[in-house]
Design a protein around this motif. Structure first.
Motif, short mmCIF file in Angstrom:
data_model
loop_
_atom_site.label_atom_id
_atom_site.label_comp_id
_atom_site.label_asym_id
_atom_site.label_seq_id
_atom_site.Cartn_x
_atom_site.Cartn_y
_atom_site.Cartn_z
N SER A 1 0.81 -1.22 0.00
CA SER A 1 0.00 0.00 0.00
C SER A 1 0.84 1.27 0.00
N ALA A 2 2.13 1.19 0.32
CA ALA A 2 2.98 2.38 0.23
C ALA A 2 3.03 2.90 -1.21
N LEU A 3 2.81 2.01 -2.18
CA LEU A 3 2.86 2.42 -3.59
C LEU A 3 1.72 3.39 -3.93
N ARG A 4 0.65 3.34 -3.18
CA ARG A 4 -0.43 4.31 -3.41
C ARG A 4 0.08 5.73 -3.14
N TYR A 5 0.84 5.85 -2.08
CA TYR A 5 1.41 7.17 -1.76
C TYR A 5 2.43 7.57 -2.81
N PHE A 6 3.23 6.62 -3.26
CA PHE A 6 4.23 6.89 -4.30
C PHE A 6 3.54 7.38 -5.58
N ALA A 7 2.41 6.72 -5.93
CA ALA A 7 1.69 7.11 -7.15
C ALA A 7 1.06 8.49 -6.99
N GLU A 8 0.49 8.74 -5.82
CA GLU A 8 -0.18 10.02 -5.56
C GLU A 8 0.78 11.19 -5.69
N HIS A 9 2.04 10.99 -5.30
CA HIS A 9 3.01 12.09 -5.32
C HIS A 9 3.98 11.98 -6.50
N LYS A 10 3.63 11.14 -7.48
CA LYS A 10 4.38 11.03 -8.73
C LYS A 10 5.81 10.54 -8.52
N TRP A 11 6.05 9.83 -7.41
CA TRP A 11 7.37 9.23 -7.23
C TRP A 11 7.52 8.02 -8.16
N LEU A 12 6.39 7.38 -8.46
CA LEU A 12 6.34 6.31 -9.45
C LEU A 12 5.22 6.63 -10.44
N ASP A 13 5.50 6.40 -11.71
CA ASP A 13 4.50 6.63 -12.74
C ASP A 13 3.69 5.35 -12.92
N ILE A 14 2.77 5.13 -11.99
CA ILE A 14 1.96 3.91 -11.99
C ILE A 14 0.51 4.29 -11.75
N GLU A 15 -0.38 3.33 -12.06
CA GLU A 15 -1.80 3.48 -11.76
C GLU A 15 -2.24 2.28 -10.94
N MET A 16 -3.12 2.55 -9.98
CA MET A 16 -3.67 1.49 -9.16
C MET A 16 -5.07 1.17 -9.69
N VAL A 17 -5.32 -0.10 -9.93
CA VAL A 17 -6.65 -0.51 -10.37
C VAL A 17 -7.64 -0.20 -9.26
N SER A 18 -8.72 0.50 -9.57
CA SER A 18 -9.67 0.98 -8.58
C SER A 18 -10.52 -0.15 -8.02
N GLN A 19 -11.08 0.11 -6.84
CA GLN A 19 -12.00 -0.86 -6.25
C GLN A 19 -13.23 -1.01 -7.12
N GLU A 20 -13.61 0.07 -7.79
CA GLU A 20 -14.75 0.00 -8.70
C GLU A 20 -14.49 -0.98 -9.83
N SER A 21 -13.27 -0.98 -10.36
CA SER A 21 -12.93 -1.92 -11.43
C SER A 21 -12.97 -3.35 -10.93
N ILE A 22 -12.51 -3.55 -9.69
CA ILE A 22 -12.57 -4.88 -9.11
C ILE A 22 -14.02 -5.30 -8.92
N ASP A 23 -14.84 -4.39 -8.39
CA ASP A 23 -16.26 -4.71 -8.19
C ASP A 23 -16.94 -5.07 -9.51
N ASN A 24 -16.60 -4.35 -10.57
CA ASN A 24 -17.22 -4.58 -11.87
C ASN A 24 -16.84 -5.92 -12.49
N ALA A 25 -15.75 -6.52 -11.99
CA ALA A 25 -15.31 -7.81 -12.52
C ALA A 25 -16.15 -8.97 -11.98
N PHE A 26 -17.00 -8.67 -11.00
CA PHE A 26 -17.82 -9.72 -10.38
C PHE A 26 -19.30 -9.48 -10.71
N ASP A 27 -19.93 -10.52 -11.17
CA ASP A 27 -21.36 -10.43 -11.51
C ASP A 27 -22.18 -10.74 -10.26
#
Length: 885
Positions: A729-755
């Motif tokens: 979860s530290a990577l979320r902070y890294f992404a938020e402050h542009k220390w790493l150029d990454i994207e975190m898959v959202s909880q909404e995307s995870i929810d949408n993967a389940f019927d």
């Protein structure tokens, strides 16, 4: 309870006069007048402390009388049980007093904790049994190994264990009363227990954590108990007392044995193989009391159904005891009995009956709950109640329990004969360090194995003579063997309280394969002493240079030791070969360490290398020349200097104590690197301290909240050449402050993967569980040419995943050196929808920031101190990060 002022209305004038007299002392009142006034005040005002606690006999049944020659806990402690949280040294002192005064007790120190506290085991039985205890033990073990039925007069062996989580202290505090009961109790009830049975008594599974929490609870206790849940007493500081010295959860270590507490306990477990083992815990304050059997479908598949049936029989006695007292409780819900590394499950795979007890926690001396005020003394009383009901239930079902253990042996033998696999072959590879650690674990669990004496190939993998072992399933530890090699991914019940797999071969990243009976017949096998060990070389004092391979697990420890000794080293960015002192060529892979003599080394560098080679068993090669047959020469610019690292681990409130502890444990016990642990609110200040030059900062999982100026300070430090490493979860902070150029898959995307279109409200908990990744093994493709994967032999690596965080980063090989494979699930449960989302997502990513670098690990590389296969990723981030461009 509120403080009480005890005085009547008619005395109020007297009290006022006394106060007036005291105040007048400064204006010439005589000393006798002042003394009179003070006496008057003392006689009219009384503060009644609310101390909690009660004498030991108040906790124990009144049907038993007690030997007056055996000291009570309060007579030794100077306080009633439950009045204060007992420290471990007080527990030790009282147990020693009992052992000295009682002819029923033998006290043994079985080991020491990391903080050098003694681990105690009391063997408690009648004096006549005590004189014959070793014979009784051997008879019991022989019966266990043979599966022969024993007579009804054979003893039951209890292992009563308390408080493996230090901030769940009601168990250990209860142990004081129970030890007294067993030592001093007199009458038919005690005679029935001790004349024909043996009680192994472990008063504190986690002395270090218990002592840490006792200090916290006691230091915040006032004369008036505060029940407000927001009171500081009920809200521990970081790290909590739940964990041991290195902040590990010891109730997850019964299988992994990363710590001395677990190693000592398992040694005693196998020495005795008890019929019943108890494991006393605490849970949330608003709960009541839980005892097993729990949910039958959530047991380990290798645990016999008869085990649950017997646990249910014992549960009737717990329920009856609580019914009589009017106490609330529950049983067949919530907790599972699946992970083999927990205290209630490990015994089940050995023919014992492991029982989990969970008491609502006061987390101090008194706390408000939805059930009213929960007092510490009452939590202690409940643990005493179920300890005694365990004895009563076991004695009432003694014949069935004795039959069960002999039947367990026969059913295990039958399962082994029917199994399609006859065993597992495991190879050493190029790293004896990892393999020897794996072997040590097998030995501690009494798992039998033999050594291959001829080469054998399985699925195009070569297992070399003297460098591979065969673990037969036809052995008493069949169930544990099957468990530690399990790759099961589908289960009857997919809701897990803990991890869903613990495949040790995958954890150690060792080649292994199951063999059927036909394959096994072709094996040529020998004794354990035929296993080849690493060849240690003669260190030549007049060599041109020295080298060792980075493939070895303890290569980082060797490098750290040399750097601390002032030895100047280089690491190689590319593969090369070199000419040894004996004229033979040696091929060395990227990351290999070179020690050139021409760099002004210490005069005793050869003796330093000889000593360290012997200590760490890492072969050192003496090289004849700087000219190499293949690859770059030893003076090449690709041979980079390695500086002694200064590592900072971010800790404190908001960070995961488990992950910070795992990092600390790895550096401290496997590498020998003295890492600094700095609370996150002090990190920026630490970077400004000119007396310390940090080279690396590690961010475990956590909630980070640096100010803008603190973020800027960290970024400036990285740009100047520092290395920042984050995981989970530290990577979320890294992404938020542009220390790493990454994207975190959202909880909404995870929810949408389940019927959920066909689901109803009652399916909510099940759906939530499907979206979790509680603990499964995922396979990643790795780039061995990348500095973070120096020392690895294969193109794939098993990684342990304990969260459903999904990271997407650039596909560039310069940014993402590891991705999960397109079919990544190797072992454990993960829903197909989650596996599909994880497939080909980022496992490891890096990014330059000025002259420094930021490294992100999606998963925990040090999981529970036993996932040896990924340890080197963190070592590479420390010692090889200068190669990352």
């Amino acid at each position: 309870m509120l403080a009480k002022l005890h005085y009547s209305t008619k005395n109020s004038r007297f009290k006022f006069a006394a106060l007036l007299a005291l105040s007048s002392f400064a204006f010439g009142a005589t000393i006798s007048q002042q003394a009179y006034a003070q006496q008057a005040l003392n006689s009219t005002v009384t503060l009644t402390p609310d101390v909690g606690g009660q004498p030991v006999t108040a906790y124990l049944p009144d049907s038993v009388t007690y030997n007056p020659n055996i000291p009570t806990p309060e007579s030794v402690l100077g306080a009633n049980i439950g009045e204060w949280h007992v420290r471990h040294d007080q527990v030790v002192n009282y147990m020693k007093v009992l052992a000295e005064k009682s002819d029923r007790i033998t006290l043994e120190e079985t080991g020491r904790t990391h903080e050098n506290r003694p681990l105690l085991l009391l063997t408690i039985t009648s004096p006549s049994n005590r004189k014959n205890i070793e014979t009784l033990r051997k008879q019991h073990i022989n019966a266990m190994e043979s599966g022969d039925k024993v007579g009804s007069d054979a003893p039951l062996v209890f292992y009563m264990g308390y408080s493996i989580h230090g901030n769940e202290p009601s168990g250990t505090n209860a142990s004081l009363a129970l030890a007294y009961y067993l030592a001093a109790g007199e009458g038919k009830e005690i005679d029935a227990l001790l004349d024909n049975n043996i009680v192994l008594f472990d008063p504190s599974f986690n002395p270090d954590g218990l002592s840490r929490f006792a200090q916290w609870a006691n230091m915040h206790k006032g004369k008036q108990l505060v029940s407000d849940s927001r009171h500081r007493e009920h809200d521990e500081g970081w790290p909590s007392g739940r964990t041991n010295h290195y902040w590990f959860d010891l109730n997850r270590d019964w299988l992994l044995l990363a710590h001395p507490e677990s190693q000592a306990r398992i040694k005693q477990f196998h020495k005795w193989r008890p019929h019943i083992l108890t494991d006393f815990h605490e849970m949330g304050t608003d709960s009541t009391y839980f005892f097993q059997p729990g949910v039958r479908s959530r047991k380990n598949p290798l645990t016999p159904d008869e085990n649950v049936t017997l646990t249910e029989a014992l549960a009737q006695y717990h329920a009856a005891a609580f019914d009589e007292q009017g106490e609330l409780y529950f049983t067949q819900e919530a907790f599972d009995d699946f992970y083999a590394g927990k205290g209630s499950t490990y015994p089940d795979l050995h023919g014992s009956i492991g029982i989990l007890f969970e008491q609502a926690s006061s987390r101090g001396h008194l706390q408000d709950s939805i059930n009213g005020k929960l007092a510490f003394k009452d939590t202690i009383a409940n643990q005493i109640t179920t300890s005694l009901s365990t004895f009563r239930g076991a004695l009432a079902n003694k014949a069935a329990i004795l039959d069960y253990q002999s039947g367990f042996v026969k059913s295990t033998q039958s399962l082994a004969k029917k199994d399609e696999h006859s065993g597992f072959v495991v190879g050493v590879s190029n790293d004896t360090g990892r393999f020897n650690a794996f072997i040590a674990l097998l030995n501690q669990h009494h798992i039998r194995y033999e050594v291959l004496t001829e080469n054998h190939e399985v699925n195009k993998v070569r297992y070399s003579a003297g460098q591979a072992i065969y673990i037969s399933t036809n052995q008493p530890q069949y169930r544990l063997v099957k468990s530690i090699f399990s790759t099961q991914t589908s289960f009857e019940n997919n809701t897990f309280y803990d991890v869903s797999t613990w495949n040790l071969a995958l954890a150690f990243n060792l080649d292994y394969a199951p063999l059927d009976k036909g394959d096994a017949r072709g094996l040529e096998l020998g004794a354990r002493d035929t296993l080849k060990q690493a060849t240690l070389n003669s260190i030549q004092s007049d060599a041109y240079a020295y080298a060792f391979s980075w493939q070895h697990y303890y290569a980082p420890a060797m490098l750290q030791t040399l750097l601390e000794a002032g030895v100047k080293v280089r690491s190689s960015e590319k593969p090369f070969s070199a000419v040894q002192y004996n004229g033979k060529n040696i091929a060395l892979q990227p990351g290999s360490i070179i020690i050139p003599k021409g760099l002004g080394q210490p005069e005793n560098v050869a003796s330093i290398l000889k000593s360290v080679q012997q200590q760490l068993q890492v072969p050192v090669f003496s090289l004849r020349s700087g000219l190499t047959p293949t690859g770059n020469d030893l003076g090449s610019r690709s041979m980079k200097p390695v500086a002694l690292p200064q590592v900072l681990i971010v800790g404190g409130e908001g960070t995961s104590e488990y992950e910070a502890g795992e990092m600390w444990h790895y550096f401290d016990t496997k590498v020998g690197l003295p890492a600094s642990i700095v609370d996150q609110h002090n990190v920026a200040r630490a970077l400004s301290d000119p007396s310390v030059t940090y080279t690396h900062i590690l961010f475990p999982s956590g909630r980070y909240h640096f100010s803008d100026s603190e973020n800027e300070k960290i970024e400036d430090w990285v740009k100047a050449g520092g290395v920042v490493i984050g995981q989970k979860s530290a990577l979320r902070y890294f992404a938020e402050h542009k220390w790493l150029d990454i994207e975190m898959v959202s909880q909404e995307s995870i929810d949408n993967a389940f019927d959920d279109s066909e689901l109803s409200y009652k399916d909510g908990a099940s759906l939530y569980a499907r979206k979790l990744v509680a603990g499964a093994v995922f396979e990643a493709n790795i780039d061995k040419s990348h500095p973070l994967f120096y020392g690895y032999d294969d193109d794939t690596l098993p990684m342990f995943k304990t969260n459903n965080m999904i990271v997407e980063a650039s596909n560039s090989p310069f940014v993402t050196p590891a991705r999960y494979t397109d079919e990544p699930l190797m072992a454990g449960f993960s829903d197909n929808a989650m596996v599909a989302l994880m497939a080909e997502s980022t496992a490891v990513t890096t990014q330059k920031m000025g002259r420094g670098v930021v490294i992100g690990f999606t998963d925990n590389t040090q999981f529970r101190g036993y996932w040896y296969g990924t340890n080197k990723m963190l070592a590479n981030a420390i010692y090889q990060s200068h190669f990352i461009r």
